[in-house]
Design a protein around this motif. Structure first.
Motif, mmCIF file in Angstrom:
data_model
loop_
_atom_site.group_PDB
_atom_site.id
_atom_site.type_symbol
_atom_site.label_atom_id
_atom_site.label_comp_id
_atom_site.label_asym_id
_atom_site.label_seq_id
_atom_site.Cartn_x
_atom_site.Cartn_y
_atom_site.Cartn_z
ATOM 1 N N ALA A 1 0.842 -1.287 0.062
ATOM 2 C CA ALA A 1 -0.071 0.034 0.001
ATOM 3 C C ALA A 1 0.934 1.279 0.044
ATOM 4 O O ALA A 1 0.456 2.145 -0.748
ATOM 5 N N ALA A 2 1.962 1.223 0.740
ATOM 6 C CA ALA A 2 2.902 2.397 0.841
ATOM 7 C C ALA A 2 3.339 2.697 -0.435
ATOM 8 O O ALA A 2 3.586 3.737 -0.923
ATOM 9 N N VAL A 3 3.904 1.610 -1.127
ATOM 10 C CA VAL A 3 4.761 1.840 -2.398
ATOM 11 C C VAL A 3 3.816 2.039 -3.357
ATOM 12 O O VAL A 3 3.834 3.118 -4.304
ATOM 13 N N PHE A 4 2.823 1.449 -3.476
ATOM 14 C CA PHE A 4 1.675 1.761 -4.650
ATOM 15 C C PHE A 4 1.129 3.316 -4.261
ATOM 16 O O PHE A 4 1.059 3.935 -5.273
ATOM 17 N N GLY A 5 0.788 3.592 -3.272
ATOM 18 C CA GLY A 5 0.460 4.862 -2.878
ATOM 19 C C GLY A 5 1.382 6.025 -3.310
ATOM 20 O O GLY A 5 0.894 7.186 -3.795
ATOM 21 N N HIS A 6 2.480 5.685 -3.268
ATOM 22 C CA HIS A 6 3.765 6.674 -3.523
ATOM 23 C C HIS A 6 3.754 6.800 -4.935
ATOM 24 O O HIS A 6 3.804 7.916 -5.329
ATOM 25 N N LEU A 7 3.624 5.669 -5.380
ATOM 26 C CA LEU A 7 3.741 5.748 -7.195
ATOM 27 C C LEU A 7 2.626 6.429 -7.661
ATOM 28 O O LEU A 7 2.716 7.387 -8.788
ATOM 29 N N VAL A 8 1.442 6.123 -7.070
ATOM 30 C CA VAL A 8 0.143 7.158 -7.669
ATOM 31 C C VAL A 8 0.418 8.462 -7.373
ATOM 32 O O VAL A 8 0.048 9.187 -8.206
ATOM 33 N N GLN A 9 0.711 8.723 -6.213
ATOM 34 C CA GLN A 9 0.840 10.271 -5.705
ATOM 35 C C GLN A 9 1.744 10.903 -7.033
ATOM 36 O O GLN A 9 1.567 11.998 -7.168
ATOM 37 N N GLY B 1 2.127 10.021 -9.824
ATOM 38 C CA GLY B 1 1.599 9.943 -11.205
ATOM 39 C C GLY B 1 2.090 8.765 -11.995
ATOM 40 O O GLY B 1 2.072 8.691 -13.328
ATOM 41 N N TRP B 2 2.682 7.677 -11.312
ATOM 42 C CA TRP B 2 3.275 6.620 -11.941
ATOM 43 C C TRP B 2 2.457 5.225 -11.780
ATOM 44 O O TRP B 2 1.627 5.102 -10.792
ATOM 45 N N PHE B 3 2.527 4.233 -12.786
ATOM 46 C CA PHE B 3 1.785 3.071 -12.734
ATOM 47 C C PHE B 3 2.516 2.076 -13.568
ATOM 48 O O PHE B 3 3.409 2.597 -14.528
ATOM 49 N N PRO B 4 2.424 0.811 -13.240
ATOM 50 C CA PRO B 4 3.029 -0.222 -14.176
ATOM 51 C C PRO B 4 2.514 -0.243 -15.655
ATOM 52 O O PRO B 4 1.961 -1.170 -15.834
ATOM 53 N N PHE B 5 2.486 0.746 -16.062
ATOM 54 C CA PHE B 5 1.785 0.653 -17.722
ATOM 55 C C PHE B 5 2.474 -0.299 -18.396
ATOM 56 O O PHE B 5 3.885 -0.471 -18.442
ATOM 57 N N ALA B 6 1.980 -0.750 -19.427
ATOM 58 C CA ALA B 6 2.082 -1.745 -20.339
ATOM 59 C C ALA B 6 3.417 -1.604 -21.053
ATOM 60 O O ALA B 6 4.544 -2.242 -21.054
ATOM 61 N N GLU B 7 3.653 -0.151 -21.522
ATOM 62 C CA GLU B 7 4.790 0.066 -22.358
ATOM 63 C C GLU B 7 6.143 0.240 -21.439
ATOM 64 O O GLU B 7 7.019 0.091 -21.913
ATOM 65 N N PRO C 1 -5.948 -4.173 -13.868
ATOM 66 C CA PRO C 1 -7.334 -3.352 -14.213
ATOM 67 C C PRO C 1 -7.707 -2.899 -13.025
ATOM 68 O O PRO C 1 -7.988 -1.523 -13.032
ATOM 69 N N ALA C 2 -7.874 -3.499 -11.968
ATOM 70 C CA ALA C 2 -8.598 -2.755 -10.836
ATOM 71 C C ALA C 2 -7.399 -1.731 -9.996
ATOM 72 O O ALA C 2 -8.052 -0.680 -9.821
ATOM 73 N N ALA C 3 -6.288 -2.012 -10.216
ATOM 74 C CA ALA C 3 -5.209 -0.989 -9.558
ATOM 75 C C ALA C 3 -5.313 0.086 -10.528
ATOM 76 O O ALA C 3 -5.084 1.526 -10.281
ATOM 77 N N PHE C 4 -5.359 -0.109 -11.885
ATOM 78 C CA PHE C 4 -5.330 1.003 -12.838
ATOM 79 C C PHE C 4 -6.800 1.951 -12.802
ATOM 80 O O PHE C 4 -6.716 2.997 -12.803
ATOM 81 N N GLY C 5 -7.893 1.118 -12.357
ATOM 82 C CA GLY C 5 -9.159 1.997 -12.051
ATOM 83 C C GLY C 5 -8.714 2.897 -10.642
ATOM 84 O O GLY C 5 -9.255 4.178 -10.878
ATOM 85 N N ARG C 6 -8.205 2.445 -9.962
ATOM 86 C CA ARG C 6 -7.689 3.253 -8.686
ATOM 87 C C ARG C 6 -6.969 4.520 -9.142
ATOM 88 O O ARG C 6 -6.937 5.464 -8.627
ATOM 89 N N TYR C 7 -5.878 3.962 -10.020
ATOM 90 C CA TYR C 7 -4.863 5.051 -10.419
ATOM 91 C C TYR C 7 -5.662 6.461 -11.100
ATOM 92 O O TYR C 7 -5.443 7.338 -11.034
ATOM 93 N N LEU C 8 -6.548 5.834 -12.157
ATOM 94 C CA LEU C 8 -7.298 6.796 -12.879
ATOM 95 C C LEU C 8 -8.245 7.673 -11.953
ATOM 96 O O LEU C 8 -8.158 8.824 -11.903
ATOM 97 N N ALA C 9 -8.869 7.178 -10.878
ATOM 98 C CA ALA C 9 -9.717 7.895 -10.020
ATOM 99 C C ALA C 9 -9.092 8.911 -8.997
ATOM 100 O O ALA C 9 -9.222 10.042 -8.665
ATOM 101 N N GLU C 10 -7.759 8.181 -8.550
ATOM 102 C CA GLU C 10 -6.916 9.124 -7.706
ATOM 103 C C GLU C 10 -5.678 10.037 -8.059
ATOM 104 O O GLU C 10 -5.384 10.728 -7.582
ATOM 105 N N TYR C 11 -5.620 9.820 -9.559
ATOM 106 C CA TYR C 11 -4.426 10.760 -10.149
ATOM 107 C C TYR C 11 -5.296 11.547 -11.482
ATOM 108 O O TYR C 11 -5.352 12.496 -11.407
ATOM 109 N N THR C 12 -5.531 10.666 -12.468
ATOM 110 C CA THR C 12 -5.790 11.306 -13.686
ATOM 111 C C THR C 12 -7.236 12.058 -13.552
ATOM 112 O O THR C 12 -7.542 13.263 -14.073
#
Length: 395
Positions: A200-208, A210-216, A336-347
């Motif tokens: 949770a801490a690492v993913f929260g830091h990443l999202v904050q 603006g990063w995500f494990p994008f496919a590219e 997908p679920a984590a990306f949904g969170r990324y979209l909601a909390e960042y984008t």
């Protein structure tokens, strides 16, 4: 395996001749029907597993793997073959209805089913940088019947995976086996990514940030970002290195991927302009274009499927469902679920236009003209492009 080492992949209908690397060891007396799921005293009832898939990160793995290996190695000695399953990278045991079996020790051809980032011709090398997702693992040259039973034990790096299906209904599913083996392979090979999402801490830091494990950027590029977040290091240097890697050639490959989608193709002029401005090191128009077009592209995809447009909350849920349906599992490398969170909390982060203080990472802050001017950076422009690219894999 280095990041440049090619992995085998399957391409149905490609017409490529594939053969096994060797011959199986023939065994008999393989009385494998179930594995105890709990301790039990003599005469008491006990729950058993007849089908299971797990990795060596789970404590019970080692007891089950050792028990199975002992029985298989014993039957191999009876057949005058001394084998040690611990020394094999891939063990496949196919058990026939009469309890005879074929033991393949690093001898069966292996096919890894992937989602590719680019077009691939039959017979050409596939590198890890070409892989967006792993959806299956199979043994294309081994005959497995509906009444057979299967045990598969394989190594990936310093971890192991175990799958068995003792098929009590005698209706063995090749499709289900390949899917579950692919899940195991994916979880072992990309363990660092799964760990980053689960922390949770690492993913929260990443999202904050603006990063995500994008496919590219899955692989070493994302791992560097994740490591910096885990260690609470400044991201500026690693971000600058990543931005520099997105040159014309790489961006054109992404653009071609977008244009293959009807709901992207209608935005060709706008998206082409965004790429040109990115290459000109001009992030402001990139963010203005991309962040305001993402919702429209999602709506076009939704309308194509359901005939109607939808509001933002439903669109984000639609994106998650689309990825799960398209890739066949909720925990693929698309996350997908984590990306949904990324979209909601960042984008699409909530933004109060009265209070202000938004950044150019937020579609709402940009749309209201309220993002701080110094937040329009090349790093955020790249994140927006990668977000758009992720949706190309989703829809």
């Amino acid at each position: 395996m280095s990041k440049e080492t090619p992995r085998p992949y399957s391409m149905p209908g490609a017409g490529i001749f594939v053969n096994n690397l060797g011959e199986p060891i023939l065994l008999s007396g393989l009385q494998l029907d179930a594995v105890a799921a709990e301790a039990a005293q003599k005469g008491s009832s006990v729950s058993v597993w007849t089908r299971l898939s797990l990795t060596s990160d789970e404590a019970i793995f080692h007891r089950i793997a050792r028990s199975l290996a002992d029985h298989i190695e014993f039957r191999a000695r009876e057949a005058s073959n001394s084998v040690n399953l611990a020394c094999a990278d891939t063990t496949l045991l196919v058990i026939r209805p009469d309890n005879s079996g074929e033991l393949w020790l690093d001898a069966a051809a292996v096919s890894i089913n992937i989602v590719a980032k680019r077009s691939i011709e039959a017979g050409t090398l596939v590198f890890e940088r070409d892989i967006a997702d792993v959806t299956g693992m199979s043994f294309p040259m081994v005959q497995i019947g509906k009444a057979d039973r299967v045990v598969c034990l394989f190594r990936e790096g310093w971890r192991f995976a175990l799958f068995f299906d003792f098929n009590p209904e005698r209706k063995f599913s090749i499709v289900a086996m390949e899917r579950d083996l692919g899940t195991l392979y994916r979880r072992l090979r990309y363990r660092k990514m799964y760990d980053a999402i689960a922390n949770a801490a690492v993913f929260g830091h990443l999202v904050q940030a603006g990063w995500f494990p994008f496919a590219e950027i899955i692989g070493t590029e994302f791992e560097q970002l994740s490591l910096h977040c885990e260690s609470d290091f400044d991201l500026a240097e690693v971000e600058a290195e990543l931005v520099a890697k997105f040159d014309t050639k790489r961006l054109e490959k992404m653009f071609a991927r977008w244009m293959a989608k009807p709901h992207f193709a209608g935005k060709e002029r706008l998206l082409r302009s965004a790429l040109q401005r990115y290459l000109a090191d001009d992030p402001i128009p990139v963010l203005k274009i991309v962040l305001t077009e993402i919702e429209g592209i999602l709506n076009d995809a939704h309308r194509k499927l359901y005939g109607t447009r939808a509001k933002q909350k439903k669109l984000l849920a639609f994106a998650v469902r689309s990825a799960e349906k398209k890739h066949g599992h909720p925990d693929t490398l698309m996350f997908p679920a984590a990306f949904g969170r990324y979209l909601a909390e960042y984008t699409f982060a909530n933004f109060d236009p009265v209070q202000g203080g938004g950044t150019a990472g937020s579609r709402h802050a940009v749309g209201h003209g309220a993002a701080e001017s110094d937040s329009y950076t090349q790093t955020r422009a790249l994140q927006a492009l990668l977000t758009l690219d992720q949706l190309a894999f989703f829809t």
